[in-house]
Design a protein around this motif. Structure first.
Motif, PDB file in Angstrom:
ATOM      1  N   GLY A  86       0.820  -1.212   0.000  1.00 40.45           N
ATOM      2  CA  GLY A  86       0.000   0.000   0.000  1.00 40.45           C
ATOM      3  C   GLY A  86       0.847   1.251   0.000  1.00 40.45           C
ATOM      4  N   GLY A  87       1.944   1.215   0.766  1.00 40.68           N
ATOM      5  CA  GLY A  87       2.844   2.372   0.800  1.00 40.68           C
ATOM      6  C   GLY A  87       3.493   2.630  -0.545  1.00 40.68           C
ATOM      7  N   ALA A  88       3.839   1.553  -1.254  1.00 38.32           N
ATOM      8  CA  ALA A  88       4.435   1.711  -2.581  1.00 38.32           C
ATOM      9  C   ALA A  88       3.456   2.370  -3.544  1.00 38.32           C
ATOM     10  CB  ALA A  88       4.882   0.350  -3.120  1.00 38.32           C
ATOM     11  N   ALA A  89       2.181   1.952  -3.482  1.00 36.11           N
ATOM     12  CA  ALA A  89       1.166   2.560  -4.342  1.00 36.11           C
ATOM     13  C   ALA A  89       1.000   4.037  -4.008  1.00 36.11           C
ATOM     14  CB  ALA A  89      -0.166   1.832  -4.179  1.00 36.11           C
ATOM     15  N   ALA A  90       1.006   4.370  -2.713  1.00 28.99           N
ATOM     16  CA  ALA A  90       0.889   5.772  -2.303  1.00 28.99           C
ATOM     17  C   ALA A  90       2.099   6.582  -2.755  1.00 28.99           C
ATOM     18  CB  ALA A  90       0.728   5.856  -0.778  1.00 28.99           C
ATOM     19  N   ALA A  91       3.300   5.973  -2.693  1.00 27.90           N
ATOM     20  CA  ALA A  91       4.510   6.673  -3.115  1.00 27.90           C
ATOM     21  C   ALA A  91       4.491   6.952  -4.613  1.00 27.90           C
ATOM     22  CB  ALA A  91       5.743   5.838  -2.752  1.00 27.90           C
ATOM     23  N   VAL A  92       4.022   5.976  -5.394  1.00 31.30           N
ATOM     24  CA  VAL A  92       3.892   6.189  -6.843  1.00 31.30           C
ATOM     25  C   VAL A  92       2.940   7.345  -7.119  1.00 31.30           C
ATOM     26  CG1 VAL A  92       2.974   5.193  -8.974  1.00 31.30           C
ATOM     27  CG2 VAL A  92       4.468   3.831  -7.503  1.00 31.30           C
ATOM     28  N   ALA A  93       1.836   7.400  -6.386  1.00 30.84           N
ATOM     29  CA  ALA A  93       0.880   8.497  -6.556  1.00 30.84           C
ATOM     30  C   ALA A  93       1.499   9.836  -6.181  1.00 30.84           C
ATOM     31  CB  ALA A  93      -0.361   8.228  -5.699  1.00 30.84           C
ATOM     32  N   ALA A  94       2.294   9.854  -5.100  1.00 27.94           N
ATOM     33  CA  ALA A  94       2.929  11.100  -4.669  1.00 27.94           C
ATOM     34  C   ALA A  94       3.889  11.624  -5.737  1.00 27.94           C
ATOM     35  CB  ALA A  94       3.666  10.874  -3.353  1.00 27.94           C
ATOM     36  N   VAL A  95       4.641  10.712  -6.345  1.00 30.71           N
ATOM     37  CA  VAL A  95       5.569  11.120  -7.410  1.00 30.71           C
ATOM     38  C   VAL A  95       4.795  11.646  -8.613  1.00 30.71           C
ATOM     39  CG1 VAL A  95       7.279  10.272  -9.066  1.00 30.71           C
ATOM     40  CG2 VAL A  95       7.388   9.557  -6.673  1.00 30.71           C
ATOM     41  N   ALA A  96       3.695  10.958  -8.958  1.00 32.85           N
ATOM     42  CA  ALA A  96       2.888  11.397 -10.100  1.00 32.85           C
ATOM     43  C   ALA A  96       2.292  12.780  -9.853  1.00 32.85           C
ATOM     44  CB  ALA A  96       1.776  10.383 -10.362  1.00 32.85           C
ATOM     45  N   LEU A  97       1.834  13.034  -8.632  1.00 31.79           N
ATOM     46  CA  LEU A  97       1.254  14.345  -8.310  1.00 31.79           C
ATOM     47  C   LEU A  97       2.324  15.428  -8.326  1.00 31.79           C
ATOM     48  CD1 LEU A  97      -1.188  13.354  -5.409  1.00 31.79           C
ATOM     49  CD2 LEU A  97      -1.794  13.975  -7.752  1.00 31.79           C
ATOM     50  N   SER A  98       3.515  15.103  -7.833  1.00 32.61           N
ATOM     51  CA  SER A  98       4.580  16.112  -7.793  1.00 32.61           C
ATOM     52  C   SER A  98       5.106  16.434  -9.185  1.00 32.61           C
ATOM     53  CB  SER A  98       5.732  15.627  -6.914  1.00 32.61           C
ATOM     54  OG  SER A  98       6.342  14.482  -7.479  1.00 32.61           O
ATOM     55  N   ALA A  99       4.984  15.460 -10.113  1.00 35.76           N
ATOM     56  CA  ALA A  99       5.478  15.685 -11.475  1.00 35.76           C
ATOM     57  C   ALA A  99       4.599  16.643 -12.254  1.00 35.76           C
ATOM     58  CB  ALA A  99       5.579  14.358 -12.218  1.00 35.76           C
ATOM     59  N   GLY A 100       3.297  16.731 -11.874  1.00 29.67           N
ATOM     60  CA  GLY A 100       2.374  17.639 -12.561  1.00 29.67           C
ATOM     61  C   GLY A 100       2.011  17.143 -13.942  1.00 29.67           C
ATOM     62  N   GLY A 101       1.244  17.926 -14.630  1.00 32.02           N
ATOM     63  CA  GLY A 101       0.893  17.620 -16.015  1.00 32.02           C
ATOM     64  C   GLY A 101       0.010  16.404 -16.183  1.00 32.02           C
ATOM     65  N   ALA A 102      -1.009  16.252 -15.337  1.00 27.07           N
ATOM     66  CA  ALA A 102      -1.927  15.113 -15.461  1.00 27.07           C
ATOM     67  C   ALA A 102      -2.614  15.136 -16.813  1.00 27.07           C
ATOM     68  CB  ALA A 102      -2.971  15.162 -14.344  1.00 27.07           C
ATOM     69  N   GLU A 103      -2.787  13.945 -17.403  1.00 27.04           N
ATOM     70  CA  GLU A 103      -3.373  13.855 -18.727  1.00 27.04           C
ATOM     71  C   GLU A 103      -4.837  14.273 -18.735  1.00 27.04           C
ATOM     72  OE1 GLU A 103      -2.727  10.011 -20.320  1.00 27.04           O
ATOM     73  OE2 GLU A 103      -0.555  10.055 -20.072  1.00 27.04           O
TER      74      GLU A 103
END
Length: 472
Positions: A106-123
């Motif tokens: 679960g933590g890994a999934a949350a970490a992936v989401a955190a990186v995606a949010l910090s990267a910006g530019g959601a499709e």
């Protein structure tokens, strides 16, 4: 383009291996090979993910060497630690390890989401919403699983409860959801970092607050629930990343965890809401109870062993006390002596025996007990009435007849093993303590029941010796 084709093919191969491996895990006889097959699928998925480096934008290529080194270091440290701990962990600590590893997922999934949010530019807004949902569920699974681990490991001995806890938890969850909506609404604004930090803090805190009041008796259901949460979070993040392997693995784990959670709750005749919010196991809940008639009778281990040696049939009911005593090897030695003397020996497993789903099956498998003499509750319960001896080792609530007769009992309506219907019952127990529910076990006071007090390892050693002494 070539890398994309390879990624797609590897995702299909990994997903096939995941599903085939899970299918083989459904039987104790093939579970080990199923784990190996699913592990190979994970290796394929991880290895293929490195192919995405070929399509990285030129702007990030200067950091490629550093990122590769960090990824390799993470794989070595994580894989090495997991291998070492997996080989070292005892069967009694298996539930804690499962809870902890599940939390890491679960933590890994949350970490992936955190990186995606910090990267910006959601499709798109949909992808962003899915990412936030995965972050919420993964964060709850992480801290909730850590608290479950602490409870199972004895670091948190009692549930932590206060008067307005449900209201506080409800408000915390609502605030976290609103923060998640705020991330979606203000994604391209300077407010995003603050909203994201508060959102993750709220989600992590809710996982803690949600699990703290739940008693130890419900940990098998809680572990299954967080397993479902982790699978769902992984599946959502797989969708956000457009990664087929993650999506399929997440859906398989999430659906399996959900079904297992419902089965565990059904085995206790309780709803999931009752498990999460009823304060089961609280001392106040069991203040009443039916009047106990009769008295406990004790028996020597040698006398019980001789009684089983000359019986025609014996059903053994293992519980967590067997795991604590690490007596499964000695138990199987005793079983083989009985079988050599012509006794028909079977094992009866209650769905919620132990501290995690399947705990007793794992325990017996480690000792080498053949699968064909191990039976689930629904397959063996009718046989107790015609059985000479029922041997209960370290189990309590799952054999308590109060579940049938005492409407004031917190375990009323829970399906139990019909040990009390055997002609003779021997119960191996350290003392006269109660089970997780805090209810007196009416079985112990039955006319056909004798208590054999002591550590299961020591008691079974005496039983083995007694049978050997009479030429068993």
């Amino acid at each position: 383009m070539f890398a994309q084709h390879i990624m797609g093919l590897s995702g299909l191969v990994a997903a096939t291996l995941f599903i085939f491996g899970l299918k083989r895990m459904s039987s104790p006889a093939t579970a080990l090979s199923g784990i190996v097959v699913a592990g190979i699928g994970m290796v394929v998925a991880v290895a293929a993910s490195f192919l995405t480096l070929a399509d990285l934008p030129d702007a990030v290529r200067p950091h490629l060497a550093v990122n590769l080194a960090l990824a390799a270091l993470a794989l070595v440290l994580g894989g090495g630690w997991a291998w070492w701990r997996g080989r070292k962990v005892g069967v009694t600590a298996m539930p804690q390890m499962v809870a902890l590893y599940n939390g890491m997922g679960g933590g890994a999934a949350a970490a992936v989401a955190a990186v995606a949010l910090s990267a910006g530019g959601a499709e798109s807004a949909v992808i962003l919403a899915v990412t936030v949902a995965g972050a919420l569920i993964g964060s709850i699974s992480l801290t909730g699983s850590v608290i479950a681990w602490a409870k199972l490991d004895g670091k948190l001995d009692k549930p932590w409860r206060f008067g307005t806890q449900r209201i506080v938890n409800g408000l915390l969850f609502l605030a976290t959801v609103l923060l998640g909506i705020g991330i979606i609404a203000f994604f391209e604004t300077p407010a995003l970092p603050v909203l994201a930090v508060l959102f993750f803090a709220g989600a992590l805190a809710f996982g803690v607050m949600m699990t703290l009041p739940i008693g130890g008796a419900d940990m098998p259901v809680v572990i299954s629930l967080y397993n479902a949460f982790t699978g769902l979070a992984v599946g959502l993040e797989g969708y956000a990343l457009q990664n087929p392997a993650l999506m399929i693995a997440g859906m398989v784990v999430g659906s399996a965890g959900t079904l297992l959670t419902l089965l565990m709750a059904k085995a206790m005749n309780r709803s999931l809401a009752n498990v999460l919010f009823s304060n089961f196991g609280d001392g106040a809940a069991s203040a009443g109870g039916a009047e106990v008639h009769g008295q406990m009778k004790s028996s020597e281990a040698s006398d019980a062993a001789i009684g089983m040696r000359y019986a025609a049939s014996v059903i053994i009911i293992p519980g967590y006390g067997l795991a604590v005593a690490q007596a499964q090897q000695k138990l199987y030695e005793f079983v083989k002596l009985l079988q050599a003397a012509g006794v028909d020996v079977k094992f009866a497993i209650h769905p919620v025996a132990g501290r995690m789903p399947g705990h007793m099956n794992v325990l017996l498998a480690e000792a080498g007990v053949p699968y064909d003499i191990i039976f689930d509750m629904e397959d063996i319960n009718d046989a107790f009435a015609s059985t000479d001896v029922a041997l209960v080792i370290g189990a309590n609530d799952v054999v308590n007849p109060a579940a049938r007769t005492d409407k004031s009992s917190p375990i009323y309506g829970m399906p139990i093993l019909n040990a009390d219907q055997a002609h003779q019952v021997y119960v191996v127990k350290r003392g006269q303590g109660k089970g997780y529910s805090g209810v007196e076990n009416l079985l112990f006071y039955g006319e056909n029941c004798s208590m054999v007090y002591g550590d299961a390892q020591a008691v079974l050693t005496q039983m083995v010796q007694a049978v050997k002494d009479i030429g068993g």
